[in-house]
Design a protein around this motif. Structure first.
Motif, PDB file in Angstrom:
ATOM      1  N   PRO A   1       8.325  -3.555  -7.375  1.00 27.09           N
ATOM      2  CA  PRO A   1       7.036  -2.933  -7.663  1.00 27.09           C
ATOM      3  C   PRO A   1       6.349  -3.472  -8.917  1.00 27.09           C
ATOM      4  CG  PRO A   1       8.760  -1.532  -8.485  1.00 27.09           C
ATOM      5  CD  PRO A   1       9.449  -2.706  -7.834  1.00 27.09           C
ATOM      6  N   THR A   2       6.921  -4.499  -9.569  1.00 28.99           N
ATOM      7  CA  THR A   2       6.330  -5.041 -10.802  1.00 28.99           C
ATOM      8  C   THR A   2       5.185  -5.991 -10.474  1.00 28.99           C
ATOM      9  OG1 THR A   2       8.492  -4.934 -11.876  1.00 28.99           O
ATOM     10  CG2 THR A   2       6.805  -6.284 -12.929  1.00 28.99           C
TER      11      THR A   2
ATOM     12  N   PRO B   1       8.099  -6.284   6.589  1.00 30.39           N
ATOM     13  CA  PRO B   1       6.762  -6.437   6.008  1.00 30.39           C
ATOM     14  C   PRO B   1       6.790  -6.992   4.590  1.00 30.39           C
ATOM     15  CG  PRO B   1       7.361  -4.113   6.189  1.00 30.39           C
ATOM     16  CD  PRO B   1       8.375  -4.886   6.962  1.00 30.39           C
ATOM     17  N   PHE B   2       7.867  -6.739   3.831  1.00 30.85           N
ATOM     18  CA  PHE B   2       7.967  -7.307   2.489  1.00 30.85           C
ATOM     19  C   PHE B   2       8.033  -8.827   2.563  1.00 30.85           C
ATOM     20  CE2 PHE B   2       9.068  -3.002   1.532  1.00 30.85           C
ATOM     21  CZ  PHE B   2       8.798  -2.813   0.182  1.00 30.85           C
TER      22      PHE B   2
ATOM     23  N   ASN C   1      -5.964  -8.975  -4.681  1.00 30.80           N
ATOM     24  CA  ASN C   1      -5.685  -8.098  -3.547  1.00 30.80           C
ATOM     25  C   ASN C   1      -4.684  -7.019  -3.905  1.00 30.80           C
ATOM     26  OD1 ASN C   1      -6.008 -11.059  -2.167  1.00 30.80           O
ATOM     27  ND2 ASN C   1      -6.924  -9.465  -0.898  1.00 30.80           N
ATOM     28  N   SER C   2      -4.663  -6.007  -3.065  1.00 31.82           N
ATOM     29  CA  SER C   2      -3.588  -5.023  -3.096  1.00 31.82           C
ATOM     30  C   SER C   2      -3.063  -4.890  -1.675  1.00 31.82           C
ATOM     31  CB  SER C   2      -4.094  -3.666  -3.604  1.00 31.82           C
ATOM     32  OG  SER C   2      -3.008  -2.775  -3.809  1.00 31.82           O
TER      33      SER C   2
ATOM     34  N   GLY D   1       7.420   2.363   1.249  1.00 28.70           N
ATOM     35  CA  GLY D   1       8.250   2.813   0.143  1.00 28.70           C
ATOM     36  C   GLY D   1       7.706   2.480  -1.230  1.00 28.70           C
ATOM     37  N   ILE D   2       6.664   1.645  -1.287  1.00 29.13           N
ATOM     38  CA  ILE D   2       6.060   1.229  -2.560  1.00 29.13           C
ATOM     39  C   ILE D   2       4.657   1.795  -2.702  1.00 29.13           C
ATOM     40  CG2 ILE D   2       5.270  -0.739  -3.937  1.00 29.13           C
ATOM     41  CD1 ILE D   2       8.253  -0.599  -3.858  1.00 29.13           C
ATOM     42  N   GLY D   3       3.893   1.717  -1.617  1.00 26.91           N
ATOM     43  CA  GLY D   3       2.473   2.057  -1.682  1.00 26.91           C
ATOM     44  C   GLY D   3       1.661   0.820  -2.011  1.00 26.91           C
TER      45      GLY D   3
END
Length: 207
Positions: free
Chosen positions: A139-140, A30-31, A111-112, A117-119
């Motif tokens: 996560p940055t 998914p990443f 967007n978010s 593992g990150i949220g």
């Protein structure tokens, strides 16, 4: 989380062309899929203001069809591509000074995306240009803008649908120039937006 995966008239990811593109950008990780979707919208869809393009698009399928959109519209397409890949996607907004003078303001759409593992992780697909460099670097956050003037704000609300004030502005504008004259703006109290998101409804004439 179901609301962040739904197809709507604006986030119309079940459209044949949108779904076909989403499948081309898909990946088992998914990443990787999220990065591919983000970079495609950022780089392949021209920002209507930067390139001085018409028409004013709104729904994801329109943005894809015409290859252009304002930040709001590009966020609609990105959400559609992510959701078509079973990746939850939300809508976020900043309030920014229109001319960097602090006298007039408008919303900026981004967007978010919810990553394992990150949220929730915010991304901005408005498109890079001189002075604006964005990236998918969880996560940055690597966003286009950082509110800094009085009256500007960064609202980290994760909305399942775009704000209706945004959708109405896009649908009601006959061209880029008209939208630029009435860019959507909205008051926030820091925690709650004073208007519900537009999660449904049929596209209007300019959609």
């Amino acid at each position: 989380m179901r609301a962040y995966l739904e197809a709507t008239p604006v986030v119309d990811w079940r459209d044949r062309e949108v779904l076909a593109l989403a499948r081309r950008l898909s990946h088992g990780d998914p990443f990787v899929a999220a990065r591919r979707c983000y970079e495609w919208v950022r780089d392949e869809i021209k920002h209507s203001g930067d390139y001085r393009l018409d028409p004013v698009t709104c729904s994801a399928s329109q943005v894809l069809r015409h290859g252009t959109g304002f930040c709001y519209s590009k966020s609609h397409l990105l959400a559609a591509l992510l959701r078509a890949n079973a990746i939850p996607a939300a809508f976020c907004y900043q309030r920014l000074s229109v001319d960097e003078d602090g006298l007039s303001f408008c919303l900026h759409g981004l967007n978010s995306v919810h990553l394992p593992g990150i949220g929730w992780y915010r991304v901005d697909a408005r498109g890079d240009r001189e002075g604006i460099v964005t990236a998918f670097d969880p996560p940055t956050e690597r966003l286009a803008f950082e509110p800094r003037l009085a009256g500007e704000a960064d609202f980290k609300l994760m909305l399942p649908g775009p704000l209706s004030v945004v959708v109405k502005a896009l649908r009601g504008s006959r061209g880029r120039a008209q939208l630029l004259e009435r860019l959507p703006d909205l008051a926030f109290d820091g925690a709650m937006v004073h208007e519900p998101p537009d999660c449904s409804g049929e596209p209007g004439p300019a959609a």
